[in-house]
Design an enzyme around this catalytic site. Sequence first.
Site, PDB file in Angstrom:
ATOM      1  CD  GLU A 158      31.183  30.806  29.233  1.00 45.09           C
ATOM      2  OE1 GLU A 158      31.365  31.875  28.613  1.00 45.09           O
ATOM      3  OE2 GLU A 158      30.901  29.729  28.696  1.00 45.09           O
ATOM      4  CG  ASP A 211      31.068  37.421  27.448  1.00 45.12           C
ATOM      5  OD1 ASP A 211      32.245  37.611  27.794  1.00 45.12           O
ATOM      6  OD2 ASP A 211      30.719  36.672  26.518  1.00 45.12           O
ATOM      7  CG  ASP A 241      26.312  38.870  26.950  1.00 47.69           C
ATOM      8  OD1 ASP A 241      26.446  38.136  27.958  1.00 47.69           O
ATOM      9  OD2 ASP A 241      26.742  38.551  25.827  1.00 47.69           O
ATOM     10  CG  ASP A 260      23.883  34.397  26.284  1.00 45.08           C
ATOM     11  OD1 ASP A 260      22.710  34.130  26.663  1.00 45.08           O
ATOM     12  OD2 ASP A 260      24.248  34.396  25.097  1.00 45.08           O
TER      13      ASP A 260
END
Length: 646
Positions: free
Chosen positions: A434, A507, A509, A511
């Site tokens: 991403e 990532d 996290d 998101d």
Amino acid sequence: MSVEHEYGADEIQILEGLEAVRKRPGMYIGSTSSRGLHHLVYEIVDNSVDEALAGFCDTIDVSINEDNSITVIDNGRGIPVGINHKAGKSAVEVVFTILHAGGKFGGGGYKVSGGLHGVGASVVNALSLWLEVKIYVDGNIYFQRYERGHGIKDIEIIGECEKEKTGTTVTFLPDDTIFEETVFDYDILKQRLREMAFLTKNLRIILRDKRNLENAEDFKEKVKEFHYEGGIKEFVTYLNRSKTSLYPDVLYFEGSKENVYVEVAMQHNDSYMEGSYSFVNNINTPEGGTHLAGFRNALTKTFNDYARNNKLLKDSEPNLSGEDIREGLTAIVSVKIEEPQFEGQTKQKLGNSEARGAVDNIVSEQLTYYLEQNPTVAKIICEKSILSQRAREAARKARDLTRRKTALEGMSLPGKLADCSDKDPKNCEIYIVEGDSAGGSAKTARSRATQAILPLRGKILNVEKARLDKIYANAEIKAMITAFGTGIHDDFDIEKLRYNKIIIMTDADVDGAHIATLLLTFLYRFMPDLIKTGHVYLAQPPLYKLEKNKKVWYAYSDDELNSILVEVGRDNNNKIQRYKGLGEMDAEQLWETTMDPEKRILKRVVWDEELASEIDLTFTTLMGDKVEPRREFIEENAKYVRNLDI
Ligand code: TSJ
């Protein structure tokens, strides 16, 4: 009362029967894994559910005890304690020591037993180190204990109870020399017991976990209670809980025909996926069968008739397809039938032809009536179906165009794909990354021969919330489809897969987890076999980097960070770096921590048939509109992902 065969009083023959179960447990309960272990509980609970279906029991209490034994308590009539003259022993002992006695025992009503299930209490007894039964009847408490299937002594009265109190209590400890897994999973039992409660309206099922009480915060057992007055109507509400329904009613149809008892509940939501589940005698039939076919036929026919009669569909327009009508539909089709015939490779598909007619008849008649009485709802569903019909037509054209293009020009790979040079799919993997900057680092870092990089930019389309035409027009989705090479849906061909591993790298996290879930949702809906065959992985980037005296450590979790700190000592000379995203790592770090096949951690996304409906729910939960269930999901989200190689 009768048993199936003449057993006479030959105890040895009977014991041989149970020895056969201990010798080949898989033949009776499918497997000796966790799945078979939990199956034992369902076998016992099924007997109480039968008693509830017969109208004599309204509460079933299931406990996981401290020693991992299970206690099931019901308030039914109690297993008959009298002597069975053919067997020459008490009916209770017949139930627990003669193979297959359970299902043929007592008369009338529907037995929930069917298929692999319903092998009976004797199988559970044979596979338990010990089993104890208590029966409350006529003011007396009867008791018998068995060890590895053998009665220790005859049934006896061990005490008195209130005259009005009746019921059966069974406690058993699975034999750890037979089962590979003997620890019960609260969540697995919860899932199935909830389903049973939905399928038997008004039945109250309580689940308790009495283990580890001294470690629990307030010494209280974990308890969950399931009680649904609306039965499968509430099941549909539950399945739609994180979605936006198109109308307030849950439609409900019920009736009996040709000895088939039929219940159907349904409601449309604003998504584009169908979520229909079918059951026979409370057992899920993932492959459907005659009952589901009857339902679908009735639905298609009734809505087309209604749409024509009410000029919602013009004479010039073609009929609505079943798929158009079922777009966004959540439905439960539940039938109870005396002798279910299961077909198909996995014996999960109902074959009885009378079930088709019964469901078709009852749904056609009652749905026609409902639509006449509720024109507003009828119009909402018809209009939605017509929109779906148009989108499907547009999607077909778009797909034909791509197919023709492919045929003419050959497979042209997406421009932003940095492909690998090795052309043998066995050796190759593709990283779906991403963001452009992370994509750039990954391109620099990768091993060119075997690792391809496909950077995705912008928001990933949520395929739960978009119609097919829009999905096919989406650049990111088109790029993935052409890069993988397999095609989608009916065109899917695993032989054409261009990479052995499809690795989603986002990532570490919330998101990133969200993006990963959007990508998994796409794969799950469009290429489920890719997941089923174990080709899909999640990359695990580190959360922390720790440097001390020119040495470097990476930590992939808080726990790991803490244990590294214990090892190297916590002082001012280490500067701990918290990675906020893949973009913060340079190419070398990204390679070392996340992409180097020698060092990286990958999680394989696993497909578990048993959990498929729950997974279905988790996807729609996460992708749905309501915020609360989504947060819950994110908090427990690693469930369907298991560690593979480290
Ligand atoms: F089978 C079993 F042992 F596993 C078991 C059976 C376990 C548990 C927890 C409950 C039961 C059970 C059986 N609950 N209720 C009954 N009911 C009967 O066996 C029963 C009682 C009366 C009559 C009758 O015709 O009078 C018929 C039946 C089948």
